[in-house]
Design an enzyme around this catalytic site. Sequence first.
Site, short mmCIF file in Angstrom:
data_model
loop_
_atom_site.label_atom_id
_atom_site.label_comp_id
_atom_site.label_asym_id
_atom_site.label_seq_id
_atom_site.Cartn_x
_atom_site.Cartn_y
_atom_site.Cartn_z
N MET A 17 0.86 -1.20 0.00
CA MET A 17 0.00 0.00 0.00
C MET A 17 0.89 1.24 0.00
O MET A 17 1.52 1.58 0.99
CB MET A 17 -0.93 -0.04 1.20
CG MET A 17 -1.83 -1.27 1.23
SD MET A 17 -3.00 -1.31 2.61
CE MET A 17 -4.12 0.02 2.12
N ASP A 22 -4.80 3.66 -6.17
CA ASP A 22 -4.81 2.37 -6.86
C ASP A 22 -4.50 1.22 -5.91
O ASP A 22 -5.18 0.20 -5.89
CB ASP A 22 -3.81 2.37 -8.02
CG ASP A 22 -4.26 3.25 -9.18
OD1 ASP A 22 -5.49 3.40 -9.36
OD2 ASP A 22 -3.40 3.76 -9.90
N SER A 23 -3.44 1.37 -5.10
CA SER A 23 -3.07 0.28 -4.19
C SER A 23 -4.10 0.09 -3.10
O SER A 23 -4.32 -1.04 -2.63
CB SER A 23 -1.68 0.53 -3.60
OG SER A 23 -1.67 1.72 -2.82
N CYS A 111 12.64 -0.72 -9.47
CA CYS A 111 11.99 -0.87 -8.16
C CYS A 111 11.08 -2.10 -8.15
O CYS A 111 11.05 -2.85 -7.16
CB CYS A 111 11.19 0.39 -7.83
SG CYS A 111 10.43 0.37 -6.19
N CYS A 210 10.05 9.26 -7.67
CA CYS A 210 9.67 9.49 -6.28
C CYS A 210 10.81 10.01 -5.42
O CYS A 210 10.59 10.76 -4.47
CB CYS A 210 9.08 8.22 -5.68
SG CYS A 210 10.29 6.90 -5.40
#
Length: 376
Positions: A17, A22-23, A111, A210
């Site tokens: 999460m 979306d998650s 990632c 990010c």
Amino acid sequence: MTDTPQRTRPLRVLAAMSGGVDSAVAAARAAEAGHDVTGVHLALSANPQSFRTGARGCCTIEDSRDARRAADVIGIPFYVWDLADRFREDVVEDFVAEYEAGRTPNPCLRCNEKIKFAALLDKALALGFDAVCTGHYAKVILREDGTRELHRASDMAKDQSYVLGVLDDRQLAHAMFPLGDTVTTKEEIRAEAERRGLAVAKKPDSHDICFIADGDTQGFLAKRLGKAEGDIVDESGARIGTHEGAYGFTIGQRKGLRIGTPAPDGKPRYVLDISPVDNTVTVGPAASLDVGALTAIKPRWCGAAPTGPGAYTAQLRAHGDETPVTAELVGEELRVRFAEPVRGVAPGQAVVLYDGTRVVGSATIASTERATADVA
């Protein structure tokens, strides 16, 4: 064939999460399907205040809080796992090293490979979980013979299979993408989140990297690598300008070249090559960007490796179009030839092969061949 999230027996699922919508919806759908779901947020920075706030969730303190609140609403246990050291080594340092070497990496793909479906999955399996659930838009199809295939999402506009092309058989066997069959707009996903009482329903998305707080990739690299003045040359090798670091350029770049001398034909010039050895950036006309073939290394296959030459389509960037190719694995190298020339292909990028909607696998572009007049 069936999509693996529709398995009949309940699974112990670890839902990654990020703090985004979306998650959160993916975790809620997994729980609603009857699975035993636990939420986990990945702390990817030793100093999360240095990461961007108010953007897509994955790294900041506020993202962790948003993920925890979503888990509370869904009614599932929630934990924060510290993977900052692994993230720094496998994603951030790799990103810097690739640019220093004159290549253009994709940190999101790295990632997924190294963090979400290596470090996270390994830890999940060690703790007795059956699957890792994420909010990616892609599908895992279970075939009658028990093997699994990775396919594009039902909604091509949101498909994220490109950044998942690094997943192997073992990882696919434990991957769950509850949003893969969704053919809706993002607004409808947000509406679903709102119906479920998830506060992240209106949280904005971001497509930036990010770990670069202000979105300034060149500035980030300059702080890490320092300024290194070099020459900008044309295709003949004539010096027509200078730069403060070859790492600040990407193949196909047009803006920000700061070349004082106009091109003889008056047309724009683009970055054609980046040479870290002599710190030189070569520029030229758009036509010189045409690539007819490439060689890629470090192939990863979403199933068995292909044998012999075959016809596929290839995608060269996360939001790029498909293009017809022929490809063949020669030793440890993937040789790809395009049916029509393509532009802006940079070493370091991933080439992902598709057979229809099925993801065959991916590899890292090592070199390209300029298209010639006889390339069809």
